[in-house]
Design an enzyme around this catalytic site. Structure first.
Site, PDB file in Angstrom:
ATOM      1  N   HIS A 267      -2.148  -0.748   7.116  1.00 51.47           N
ATOM      2  CA  HIS A 267      -1.790  -1.094   5.736  1.00 51.47           C
ATOM      3  C   HIS A 267      -0.670  -0.184   5.224  1.00 51.47           C
ATOM      4  O   HIS A 267       0.065  -0.558   4.320  1.00 51.47           O
ATOM      5  CB  HIS A 267      -3.010  -0.990   4.822  1.00 51.47           C
ATOM      6  CG  HIS A 267      -3.694   0.338   4.879  1.00 51.47           C
ATOM      7  ND1 HIS A 267      -4.631   0.655   5.837  1.00 51.47           N
ATOM      8  CD2 HIS A 267      -3.586   1.446   4.102  1.00 51.47           C
ATOM      9  CE1 HIS A 267      -5.065   1.881   5.644  1.00 51.47           C
ATOM     10  NE2 HIS A 267      -4.436   2.393   4.597  1.00 51.47           N
TER      11      HIS A 267
ATOM     12  N   HIS B 169     -28.839 -14.353  25.200  1.00 54.37           N
ATOM     13  CA  HIS B 169     -27.781 -14.183  26.186  1.00 54.37           C
ATOM     14  C   HIS B 169     -27.094 -15.495  26.561  1.00 54.37           C
ATOM     15  O   HIS B 169     -26.159 -15.481  27.366  1.00 54.37           O
ATOM     16  CB  HIS B 169     -28.349 -13.529  27.455  1.00 54.37           C
ATOM     17  CG  HIS B 169     -28.613 -12.061  27.312  1.00 54.37           C
ATOM     18  ND1 HIS B 169     -29.381 -11.539  26.291  1.00 54.37           N
ATOM     19  CD2 HIS B 169     -28.207 -10.991  28.052  1.00 54.37           C
ATOM     20  CE1 HIS B 169     -29.441 -10.224  26.410  1.00 54.37           C
ATOM     21  NE2 HIS B 169     -28.732  -9.863  27.458  1.00 54.37           N
TER      22      HIS B 169
ATOM     23  N   HIS C 271     -21.875 -15.772  33.165  1.00 53.24           N
ATOM     24  CA  HIS C 271     -23.127 -16.232  32.554  1.00 53.24           C
ATOM     25  C   HIS C 271     -22.793 -17.108  31.336  1.00 53.24           C
ATOM     26  O   HIS C 271     -23.152 -16.815  30.214  1.00 53.24           O
ATOM     27  CB  HIS C 271     -24.004 -15.040  32.170  1.00 53.24           C
ATOM     28  CG  HIS C 271     -24.429 -14.199  33.343  1.00 53.24           C
ATOM     29  ND1 HIS C 271     -23.517 -13.574  34.174  1.00 53.24           N
ATOM     30  CD2 HIS C 271     -25.659 -13.887  33.831  1.00 53.24           C
ATOM     31  CE1 HIS C 271     -24.170 -12.911  35.123  1.00 53.24           C
ATOM     32  NE2 HIS C 271     -25.467 -13.100  34.952  1.00 53.24           N
TER      33      HIS C 271
ATOM     34  N   GLU D 166     -18.068  -3.096  24.674  1.00 51.58           N
ATOM     35  CA  GLU D 166     -17.260  -4.309  24.820  1.00 51.58           C
ATOM     36  C   GLU D 166     -16.058  -4.329  23.878  1.00 51.58           C
ATOM     37  O   GLU D 166     -14.969  -4.751  24.258  1.00 51.58           O
ATOM     38  CB  GLU D 166     -18.121  -5.564  24.573  1.00 51.58           C
ATOM     39  CG  GLU D 166     -19.183  -5.814  25.605  1.00 51.58           C
ATOM     40  CD  GLU D 166     -20.507  -5.150  25.279  1.00 51.58           C
ATOM     41  OE1 GLU D 166     -21.502  -5.441  25.968  1.00 51.58           O
ATOM     42  OE2 GLU D 166     -20.546  -4.345  24.313  1.00 51.58           O
TER      43      GLU D 166
ATOM     44  N   HIS E 252       0.842  -1.191   0.000  1.00 46.86           N
ATOM     45  CA  HIS E 252       0.000   0.000   0.000  1.00 46.86           C
ATOM     46  C   HIS E 252       0.884   1.251   0.000  1.00 46.86           C
ATOM     47  O   HIS E 252       1.246   1.763   1.062  1.00 46.86           O
ATOM     48  CB  HIS E 252      -0.907   0.003   1.226  1.00 46.86           C
ATOM     49  CG  HIS E 252      -1.786  -1.201   1.323  1.00 46.86           C
ATOM     50  ND1 HIS E 252      -1.331  -2.423   1.771  1.00 46.86           N
ATOM     51  CD2 HIS E 252      -3.106  -1.360   1.027  1.00 46.86           C
ATOM     52  CE1 HIS E 252      -2.334  -3.293   1.745  1.00 46.86           C
ATOM     53  NE2 HIS E 252      -3.412  -2.675   1.300  1.00 46.86           N
TER      54      HIS E 252
ATOM     55  N   SER F 198     -22.631  -7.906  38.039  1.00 45.35           N
ATOM     56  CA  SER F 198     -22.861  -9.247  37.488  1.00 45.35           C
ATOM     57  C   SER F 198     -21.561 -10.008  37.271  1.00 45.35           C
ATOM     58  O   SER F 198     -21.525 -11.233  37.414  1.00 45.35           O
ATOM     59  CB  SER F 198     -23.615  -9.134  36.159  1.00 45.35           C
ATOM     60  OG  SER F 198     -24.898  -8.596  36.349  1.00 45.35           O
TER      61      SER F 198
ATOM     62  N   PHE G 153     -21.247 -12.082  24.878  1.00 47.23           N
ATOM     63  CA  PHE G 153     -20.798 -10.841  24.271  1.00 47.23           C
ATOM     64  C   PHE G 153     -19.309 -10.854  23.930  1.00 47.23           C
ATOM     65  O   PHE G 153     -18.753  -9.815  23.535  1.00 47.23           O
ATOM     66  CB  PHE G 153     -21.144  -9.660  25.166  1.00 47.23           C
ATOM     67  CG  PHE G 153     -22.630  -9.507  25.390  1.00 47.23           C
ATOM     68  CD1 PHE G 153     -23.527  -9.716  24.348  1.00 47.23           C
ATOM     69  CD2 PHE G 153     -23.138  -9.189  26.634  1.00 47.23           C
ATOM     70  CE1 PHE G 153     -24.893  -9.603  24.545  1.00 47.23           C
ATOM     71  CE2 PHE G 153     -24.501  -9.061  26.848  1.00 47.23           C
ATOM     72  CZ  PHE G 153     -25.390  -9.274  25.796  1.00 47.23           C
TER      73      PHE G 153
ATOM     74  N   ARG H 205     -18.505 -17.062  39.243  1.00 48.71           N
ATOM     75  CA  ARG H 205     -18.282 -15.610  39.126  1.00 48.71           C
ATOM     76  C   ARG H 205     -18.052 -15.002  40.510  1.00 48.71           C
ATOM     77  O   ARG H 205     -17.226 -14.105  40.670  1.00 48.71           O
ATOM     78  CB  ARG H 205     -19.451 -14.932  38.418  1.00 48.71           C
ATOM     79  CG  ARG H 205     -20.781 -15.061  39.139  1.00 48.71           C
ATOM     80  CD  ARG H 205     -21.860 -14.196  38.534  1.00 48.71           C
ATOM     81  NE  ARG H 205     -23.151 -14.410  39.180  1.00 48.71           N
ATOM     82  CZ  ARG H 205     -24.144 -13.543  39.168  1.00 48.71           C
ATOM     83  NH1 ARG H 205     -23.999 -12.392  38.558  1.00 48.71           N
ATOM     84  NH2 ARG H 205     -25.289 -13.823  39.763  1.00 48.71           N
TER      85      ARG H 205
ATOM     86  N   PRO I 141      -6.306  -4.607  11.134  1.00 49.18           N
ATOM     87  CA  PRO I 141      -7.769  -4.490  11.243  1.00 49.18           C
ATOM     88  C   PRO I 141      -8.115  -3.068  11.673  1.00 49.18           C
ATOM     89  O   PRO I 141      -7.741  -2.636  12.763  1.00 49.18           O
ATOM     90  CB  PRO I 141      -8.128  -5.524  12.325  1.00 49.18           C
ATOM     91  CG  PRO I 141      -6.981  -6.499  12.324  1.00 49.18           C
ATOM     92  CD  PRO I 141      -5.775  -5.663  12.020  1.00 49.18           C
TER      93      PRO I 141
ATOM     94  N   HIS J 118      -3.986   3.187  -3.641  1.00 52.39           N
ATOM     95  CA  HIS J 118      -4.147   2.709  -2.262  1.00 52.39           C
ATOM     96  C   HIS J 118      -3.389   1.409  -2.014  1.00 52.39           C
ATOM     97  O   HIS J 118      -2.563   1.336  -1.096  1.00 52.39           O
ATOM     98  CB  HIS J 118      -5.622   2.492  -1.928  1.00 52.39           C
ATOM     99  CG  HIS J 118      -5.842   1.743  -0.649  1.00 52.39           C
ATOM    100  ND1 HIS J 118      -5.810   2.351   0.584  1.00 52.39           N
ATOM    101  CD2 HIS J 118      -6.052   0.421  -0.401  1.00 52.39           C
ATOM    102  CE1 HIS J 118      -6.003   1.442   1.529  1.00 52.39           C
ATOM    103  NE2 HIS J 118      -6.156   0.264   0.957  1.00 52.39           N
TER     104      HIS J 118
END
Length: 673
Positions: free
Chosen positions: A75, A478, A466, A416, A35, A389, A442, A362, A125, A266
């Site tokens: 890149h 979930h 969980h 997240e 690139h 939680s 998640f 947990r 990324p 590019h």
């Protein structure tokens, strides 16, 4: 497009920018891929940054108080490699640039973390590097609050592109950075209006600068080819009271007479004729990979003269710092955990074996954090708006605020993806072992950053609670099904699913000792303490071990993880009552078990027996443990909304249902004989 003249550009900076453009162009041409557009477009901006502001010391590349530079638009890696070569990083040689994008070259297609070469993180990324940079800036703020600005006072710089800022992670990260008023963060936006498909107007019309302003940033807009404007904007950013975005209007492929300003420059080599035209347009008459000695010497001398006073003054301040503070600082930035925490954890484990509590894992994890935190100031907790939680806030720990960075907990909000990427930046910066909590389902939001953590081998811990249908009524949205299998498939990802409070303690020990990321998959529901062996040895480090041995003729081996180990113990009781010897093996860490010698694995798995795997998740991957004739009791569909006891019965994960399947399987094997 012909380059416009820069009458006010200092000769050294102008020559360095030209050298960067030529090196990038030639390296891509030699590799026949890459690139060239972004390095050529941002060469002026980067040359001013490296030549006038960035405090680095290639002779001591791991200097703790160095500025951090992140090329989020990975890149354009040749921009970073060319400047690191000019700056004198040992190992980033002309030969490395000649082997750009080739096997085993340090000049990989996208930057791969190697701080000794001036590469602070792995990028490619889009958007990840931007969020990493936010994490690095946060680490600096927190270390400065702990050790003072005599030891910690530096900036984090990042170069981002249009693509970085289109990614959703960018909004999460810029929002949190603005909220925290990270004034030590300076982001240079390559505002070239070009994407791979063409002009950015094909897919976006929002006002990027207004977005950052709304997020609480200081925003500047400049001509990215006017070195006076670049320098002025960077100088202003040094005094900012909030993070700074400098939108640098640039021309992609600047200097290429026919391709500059087009998407064609590019991600493709310019071609022989265009390369020759660039040389003519920029007045560069040297052959590929030849940099004039006078330029190289002048650039490195300028860097030394500019940075050495800061570096030497820092070393003097460090030597004059109180011995205990200096030792604590050195341990923190080197990642040395000391030994006090080991004794505390051992005592905690002994207490668990004596009291034998039934706890959700947990909750058991939260108890471990209460034990570890006083002995490990490097531990930095957080959660994506699920603190209660996830049980991630240890006793006595306060959270950071925009005005007070002396805490050891981060409220990441419902972000997240940014949480996981910031954790990478925090760990890469040094000084912290970050752990962050959310629900296991998640992990999908975190996955790109989790994968990069594994690729880089950074020590971060994901507290993911969980972990199955055991969460109950919240239902299939979930309830993780495929997640354990998919996370185990990531090379270098330590997936830990403990069955009781003792295993939780052992899993935390493993996570802290692992130079790489770890997932703690933890239950919402309470589990009995199953460990009977009171050995101080960490049995979980073997990956698998016998929880209950067969008391009759050994015919069945029950393999399970997490909450299903207790279920396997109940199944064993039913089998043993019928005179069928059954062994229960807990496998809290499949990758550690996979690394065991084949004879150790065979001894535990007992191939002559019927092997039965039990896990309230996708059965994918268990075939290698149970063999062709084995039995897998898992879940091949999404979950449902109901109390967890109802769900376990619905999916056939009860002692009676599994016992019946085993009897049928044993009968089938008997018939086949």
């Amino acid at each position: 497009m012909q380059p416009s003249p820069q009458p006010h550009a200092p000769p050294l900076l102008k020559d360095a920018a030209t050298a960067v453009r030529i090196l990038a162009m030639d390296a891509v041409e030699t590799a026949k891929s890459g690139h060239p557009g972004m390095p050529m477009g941002m060469a002026d901006v980067a040359s001013v940054l490296f030549g006038k502001f960035l405090r680095i010391n290639p002779q001591d590349p791991l200097w703790p108080d160095r500025d951090r530079f992140v090329l989020s638009a990975g890149h354009g890696s040749m921009l970073l490699y060319a400047l690191n070569y000019l700056s004198g990083y040992e190992g980033m040689t002309l030969q490395a640039l000649r082997t750009f994008r080739q096997l085993d070259s340090v000049a990989a297609g996208h930057p791969e973390v190697q701080p000794s070469l001036g590469i602070e993180t792995t990028t490619g990324p889009l958007g990840q590097g931007f969020a990493n940079a936010v994490g690095m800036a946060l680490a600096e703020k927190m270390l400065r609050a702990s050790y003072g600005d005599a030891l910690v006072c530096h900036k984090t710089y990042a170069i981002v592109g249009d693509g970085c800022l289109m990614e959703g992670i960018a909004q999460e990260a810029l929002s949190l950075a603005g909220h925290l008023k990270l004034a030590n963060l300076i982001v240079l936006f390559d505002d070239n209006h070009i994407s791979i498909d063409g002009k950015t107007s094909l897919s976006m019309s929002d006002d990027t600068r207004a977005r950052f302003l709304a997020g609480g940033w200081q925003v500047e807009a400049i001509d990215g080819h006017d070195m006076a404007q670049i320098e002025a904007a960077l100088a202003k950013a040094q005094m900012a009271t909030k993070p700074t975005l400098i939108a640098c209007r640039t021309t992609i492929g600047y200097g290429a007479p026919t391709k500059a300003g087009t998407h064609g420059v590019h991600g493709s080599p310019l071609g022989k004729e265009e390369c020759a035209a660039v040389r003519e347009a920029l007045g560069w008459d040297h052959p590929p990979f030849e940099i004039p000695d006078e330029l190289l010497e002048a650039w490195r001398a300028n860097l030394t003269a500019r940075v050495s006073p800061h570096y030497n003054a820092w070393k003097d301040r460090l030597s004059q710092t109180d011995f205990h503070v200096r030792e604590a600082f050195s341990r923190a930035v080197s990642g040395d955990l000391g030994t006090a925490w080991e004794g505390a954890l051992r005592t905690h484990k002994e207490s668990l074996l004596a009291l034998r509590p039934s706890l959700a894992t947990r909750q058991a994890s939260g108890d471990v954090l209460d034990v570890l935190t006083p002995h490990l100031p490097q531990l930095l907790g957080g959660s994506a708006d699920l603190t209660g939680s996830n049980n991630t806030l240890a006793k006595g720990v306060k959270a950071i605020t925009p005005d007070d960075f002396s805490g050891r907990y981060v409220h990441y909000g419902v972000r997240e993806h940014a949480m996981a990427a910031l954790m990478n930046g925090l760990a890469l910066h040094g000084g912290f072992i970050p752990f962050g909590g959310t629900f296991l389902v998640f992990s999908d939001y975190c996955r790109p950053s989790m994968r990069l953590a594994a690729l880089m081998g950074v020590r971060v811990v994901y507290v993911m609670t969980h972990d199955s249908i055991g969460l109950g009524e919240d239902g299939p949205t979930h309830q993780p099904i495929e997640h354990l299998a998919s996370l185990r498939a990531i090379p270098g990802m330590q997936v830990l699913r403990p069955c009781d409070a003792v295993e939780v303690a052992e899993c935390w020990e493993i996570a802290l000792e692992t130079q790489g990321p770890s997932v703690m998959a933890l239950t919402r529901q309470a589990l009995p303490l199953l460990r009977e062996d009171k050995t101080p040895q960490n049995l979980t480090k073997q990956g698998a071990y016998v929880v209950r041995e067969a008391s009759h003729d050994h015919r069945v081996t029950l393999l399970a993880t997490g909450s299903e180990v207790a279920l396997a113990v109940e199944v064993r009781a039913l089998l043993e009552a019928q005179g069928i010897g059954a062994r229960v093996v807990s496998i809290p860490a499949t990758n550690l078990f996979d690394a065991q010698p084949s004879e150790v694995k065979a001894q535990l798995l007992s191939p002559h027996t019927l092997r039965v795997a039990i896990e309230a998740a996708s059965p994918f991957g268990w075939e290698k443990y149970v063999g062709e004739d084995g039995l897998i009791c898992g879940i091949s569909s999404f979950g449902a909304s109901a109390p967890y006891q109802t769900l376990y019965a619905h999916f056939g994960l009860t002692p009676g249902a599994i016992h019946a399947k085993i009897l049928d399987k044993l009968e089938d094997k008997k018939t086949q004989k």
